[in-house]
Scaffold this active site. Structure first.
Site, PDB file in Angstrom:
ATOM      1  N   GLU A 153       4.048  13.347  -4.791  1.00  0.00           N
ATOM      2  CA  GLU A 153       3.198  13.141  -3.529  1.00  0.00           C
ATOM      3  C   GLU A 153       3.002  14.020  -2.485  1.00  0.00           C
ATOM      4  O   GLU A 153       4.897  14.318  -2.524  1.00  0.00           O
ATOM      5  CB  GLU A 153       3.793  12.197  -3.381  1.00  0.00           C
TER       6      GLU A 153
ATOM      7  N   CYS B 235      -1.403   8.529   3.066  1.00  0.00           N
ATOM      8  CA  CYS B 235      -1.718   8.235   1.594  1.00  0.00           C
ATOM      9  C   CYS B 235      -2.864   8.422   1.328  1.00  0.00           C
ATOM     10  O   CYS B 235      -2.656   8.633  -0.656  1.00  0.00           O
ATOM     11  CB  CYS B 235      -1.645   6.685   0.766  1.00  0.00           C
TER      12      CYS B 235
ATOM     13  N   GLU C 187       0.648  -1.312  -0.103  1.00  0.00           N
ATOM     14  CA  GLU C 187      -0.220   0.096   0.285  1.00  0.00           C
ATOM     15  C   GLU C 187       1.234   1.314  -0.171  1.00  0.00           C
ATOM     16  O   GLU C 187       1.425   1.172   0.822  1.00  0.00           O
ATOM     17  CB  GLU C 187      -0.889  -0.185   1.520  1.00  0.00           C
TER      18      GLU C 187
HETATM   19  P1  NDP Z   1       8.588   4.308   4.238  1.00  0.00           P
HETATM   20  O1  NDP Z   1       8.413   3.439   2.880  1.00  0.00           O
HETATM   21  O2  NDP Z   1       9.715   5.849   4.583  1.00  0.00           O
HETATM   22  O3  NDP Z   1       9.037   4.279   5.563  1.00  0.00           O
HETATM   23  C1  NDP Z   1       7.431   3.238   5.438  1.00  0.00           C
HETATM   24  C2  NDP Z   1       8.304   2.242   6.766  1.00  0.00           C
HETATM   25  O4  NDP Z   1       8.748   1.068   6.577  1.00  0.00           O
HETATM   26  C3  NDP Z   1       8.977   2.308   7.756  1.00  0.00           C
HETATM   27  O5  NDP Z   1       8.286   1.385   9.295  1.00  0.00           O
HETATM   28  C4  NDP Z   1       9.942   2.347   7.826  1.00  0.00           C
HETATM   29  O6  NDP Z   1      11.085   1.822   8.715  1.00  0.00           O
HETATM   30  C5  NDP Z   1      10.042   1.354   6.739  1.00  0.00           C
HETATM   31  N1  NDP Z   1      11.362   0.766   6.175  1.00  0.00           N
HETATM   32  C6  NDP Z   1      11.728   1.748   5.298  1.00  0.00           C
HETATM   33  N2  NDP Z   1      13.395   1.453   4.689  1.00  0.00           N
HETATM   34  C7  NDP Z   1      13.317   0.111   5.064  1.00  0.00           C
HETATM   35  C8  NDP Z   1      14.263  -0.954   4.679  1.00  0.00           C
HETATM   36  N3  NDP Z   1      15.022  -0.510   3.546  1.00  0.00           N
HETATM   37  N4  NDP Z   1      12.931  -2.007   4.474  1.00  0.00           N
HETATM   38  C9  NDP Z   1      11.995  -2.510   4.937  1.00  0.00           C
HETATM   39  N5  NDP Z   1      11.130  -1.714   5.928  1.00  0.00           N
HETATM   40  C10 NDP Z   1      11.760  -0.140   5.225  1.00  0.00           C
HETATM   41  O7  NDP Z   1       7.361   5.643   4.199  1.00  0.00           O
HETATM   42  P2  NDP Z   1       7.083   6.815   4.739  1.00  0.00           P
HETATM   43  O8  NDP Z   1       7.751   6.262   6.812  1.00  0.00           O
HETATM   44  O9  NDP Z   1       7.613   8.007   4.599  1.00  0.00           O
HETATM   45  O10 NDP Z   1       5.709   6.942   5.408  1.00  0.00           O
HETATM   46  C11 NDP Z   1       4.614   7.921   3.889  1.00  0.00           C
HETATM   47  C12 NDP Z   1       4.608   7.294   2.753  1.00  0.00           C
HETATM   48  O11 NDP Z   1       3.568   6.216   3.166  1.00  0.00           O
HETATM   49  C13 NDP Z   1       3.883   7.921   2.292  1.00  0.00           C
HETATM   50  O12 NDP Z   1       4.288   7.659   0.413  1.00  0.00           O
HETATM   51  C14 NDP Z   1       2.715   7.552   2.389  1.00  0.00           C
HETATM   52  O13 NDP Z   1       1.584   7.784   1.029  1.00  0.00           O
HETATM   53  C15 NDP Z   1       2.566   5.872   2.076  1.00  0.00           C
HETATM   54  N6  NDP Z   1       1.245   5.691   2.949  1.00  0.00           N
HETATM   55  C16 NDP Z   1       0.485   4.423   2.701  1.00  0.00           C
HETATM   56  C17 NDP Z   1      -0.770   4.361   2.515  1.00  0.00           C
HETATM   57  C18 NDP Z   1      -1.287   3.533   1.918  1.00  0.00           C
HETATM   58  O14 NDP Z   1      -2.449   2.516   2.037  1.00  0.00           O
HETATM   59  N7  NDP Z   1      -1.453   3.071   0.460  1.00  0.00           N
HETATM   60  C19 NDP Z   1      -1.130   4.678   3.613  1.00  0.00           C
HETATM   61  C20 NDP Z   1       0.080   5.619   4.552  1.00  0.00           C
HETATM   62  C21 NDP Z   1       0.909   5.686   4.100  1.00  0.00           C
HETATM   63  P3  NDP Z   1      11.613   3.173   9.214  1.00  0.00           P
HETATM   64  O15 NDP Z   1      10.823   4.099  10.091  1.00  0.00           O
HETATM   65  O16 NDP Z   1      12.144   2.567  10.711  1.00  0.00           O
HETATM   66  O17 NDP Z   1      12.717   3.584   8.851  1.00  0.00           O
END
Ligand code: NDP
Length: 479
Positions: free
Chosen positions: A381, A280, A246
């Protein structure tokens, strides 16, 4: 000090580095958590793997009852959990309460579906032979969740995963692990068996990666940005693990010249500024039929003027701070780019000033009229309280522009004309279209993006399929 939750208990790892969790409204420390590595992730996954056979063999109806009771325990602590969520995430208390309620509601929704899990039967495959279609849990599931809705986005994975008989290891975002940790404890105290739901904390690039790459993890449910989603898919491909992704979005909202302008203005305002625009699924591009553009903009500007920015704990606040300093800087860069690309600032466009705002990442709700159509707010975005607005000549132009995005998460149209509405519903490239309705997610309906907004579905009965294996069995009688 908060600790990771493994095998039904909070576990201390004294040698792990501690990660401070700060309040985005004032920068003050809230708590610390360990930044765990691959060894601790392995413990959590093994604990989930150990718990799996007994949970799988628990009758589905009983699993549903246990999940229902555990959800009730979370609801019982709603006030405490909402305050904790506001302190680590920044959102207004009212929105934090809503979020925890949604989490509980989603768990209850899936608990209620437990007795409806079923496979299939196919008679007369051959003489004396018939087929059965088994639906079976996958095993250990990893759930990786972002910081904007730390609990509801967890619930979308936890509910269907547990009720289908899987066990789960969750990795919340580095900056928002506290509410999830507390919820895990509450759910186990209420009867969820040890190891069914584990929570690890730390960096995505270390703990998250170790979770995705762990050989015992059979599926990863991920919510986050599109670039990280792509790397999760690449990592999962090594072992052909399943993924549900997502990802990001840039949802268009189209207002036709026959629309209920008050309703549409309200949907645009809530759809853009809820959660300080950090969602999102949010109205991120507005397309107005030329004939009603001025009247609509007047209404929207008036609505935006009534929004109140401030710390989430204060009464009457509708927009909390942005979650991080970096998030605010990205928004500021996008607004600067739009202004350079000809946008007129109709509201906001700057940080609020005054003592209340000095220590948090606050930003005023912002409306931008007619930035160039290749500016960042049109193509990327926008993850904050900024809404770009364009005028269009007709529905064809509106839909063409709406679809001119790499994203395809949500979309909306406001019109009283059934033909226009159904034409748009069929042609908007998105996983959801709202017609004359605010953007709202229902547990009853499948949700998930198209194009670069994701793969797979959450919510709905459909989500269960993403947490189950389908297996065929052929049975041949000897006589
Ligand atoms: P990120 O993709 O940066 O992080 C999301 C999660 O992934 C966090 O728990 C993060 O951990 C983890 N993560 C980051 N790098 C890695 C990796 N290499 N391997 C495994 N896990 C990893 O997103 P954001 O935190 O910036 O969130 C915002 C984004 O999420 C926006 O683009 C938004 O649109 C999207 N989103 C989508 C939704 C949907 O349902 N489609 C709903 C809500 C948000 P850590 O933070 O600890 O680095």
């Amino acid at each position: 000090m908060a600790e990771v939750f493994i095998g039904g208990a909070y576990r201390k790892f004294p040698r792990a580095e501690r990660l401070p969790i700060r309040n985005p409204a004032n920068g003050e420390p809230v708590d610390t958590v360990p930044r765990v590595g691959a060894a601790e992730v392995d413990l959590a996954v093994r604990s989930a793997a150990d718990a799996f056979p007994a949970w799988r063999d628990t009758p589905a109806g009983r699993r549903g009852e246990i999940l229902m009771t555990a959800a009730g325990a979370v609801r019982h602590e709603l006030t405490e959990l909402a305050a904790l969520l506001t302190s680590e995430q920044g959102k207004p208390l009212r929105e934090a309460r809503l979020e925890i309620s949604r989490f509980v509601h989603t768990l209850e929704h899936y608990a209620g579906l437990a007795k409806n899990l079923r496979g299939g039967y196919v008679p007369n495959l051959d003489e004396g032979a018939y087929g059965m279609i088994l639906k079976m849990p996958l095993g250990v599931v990893g759930a990786i969740v972002p910081w904007n809705f730390p609990t509801t986005l967890l619930g979308n994975k936890l509910g269907p995963a547990l009720v289908a008989g899987n066990t789960l290891v969750a990795k919340p975002a580095e900056t928002t692990p506290l509410t999830t940790l507390r919820i895990a404890g509450l759910m186990h105290e209420a009867g969820l068996p040890a190891g069914a739901f584990n929570v690890i904390t730390g960096a995505g690039s270390i703990a998250g990666r170790a979770l995705v790459e762990h050989p015992l993890v059979r599926k990863v449910g991920f919510t986050g940005s599109t670039p990280v989603g792509k790397s999760i898919m690449t990592m999962a491909a090594a072992d052909l693990k399943r993924v549900t992704l997502e990802l990001g979005g840039s949802d268009p909202l189209i207002v036709c010249d026959d629309a209920d302008l008050d309703g549409a203005a309200s949907a645009a305002s809530v759809g853009r500024f809820f959660n300080c625009g950090q969602a999102c699924l949010a109205v991120k591009r507005l397309y107005l039929f030329r004939g009603i553009a001025d009247a609509f903009v007047d209404r929207l500007v008036a609505k935006v003027a009534r929004l109140k920015v401030g710390p989430g704990t204060m009464d009457g606040i509708t927009l909390g701070p942005l979650h991080t300093a970096q998030g605010r800087e990205e928004i500021e860069a996008q607004v600067a780019d739009a202004v350079a690309a000809g946008a007129k600032v109709l509201a906001g466009g700057r940080r609020p000033t005054g003592d209340l705002y000095n220590r948090g990442h606050f930003y005023e709700p912002t409306l931008l009229l007619e930035p160039r159509r290749d500016s960042q707010v049109a193509t990327d975005e926008v993850f904050g309280p900024v809404l770009p607005i364009w005028r269009v000549d007709d529905l064809h132009e509106a839909i063409r522009l709406a679809n001119s995005s790499i994203f395809g998460l949500g979309s909306s149209i406001w019109t009283r004309d059934l033909d226009r509405a159904s034409y748009a519903a069929e042609r908007l490239e998105a996983g959801y279209t709202w017609i004359n309705s605010p953007q709202k997610i229902y547990d009853e309906l499948p949700f998930g993006g198209v194009k670069q907004s994701g793969q797979g579905k959450e919510h709905g009965i459909e989500a269960l399929d993403y947490y189950m294996e389908t297996k065929s069995v052929v049975i041949k009688r000897s006589s």
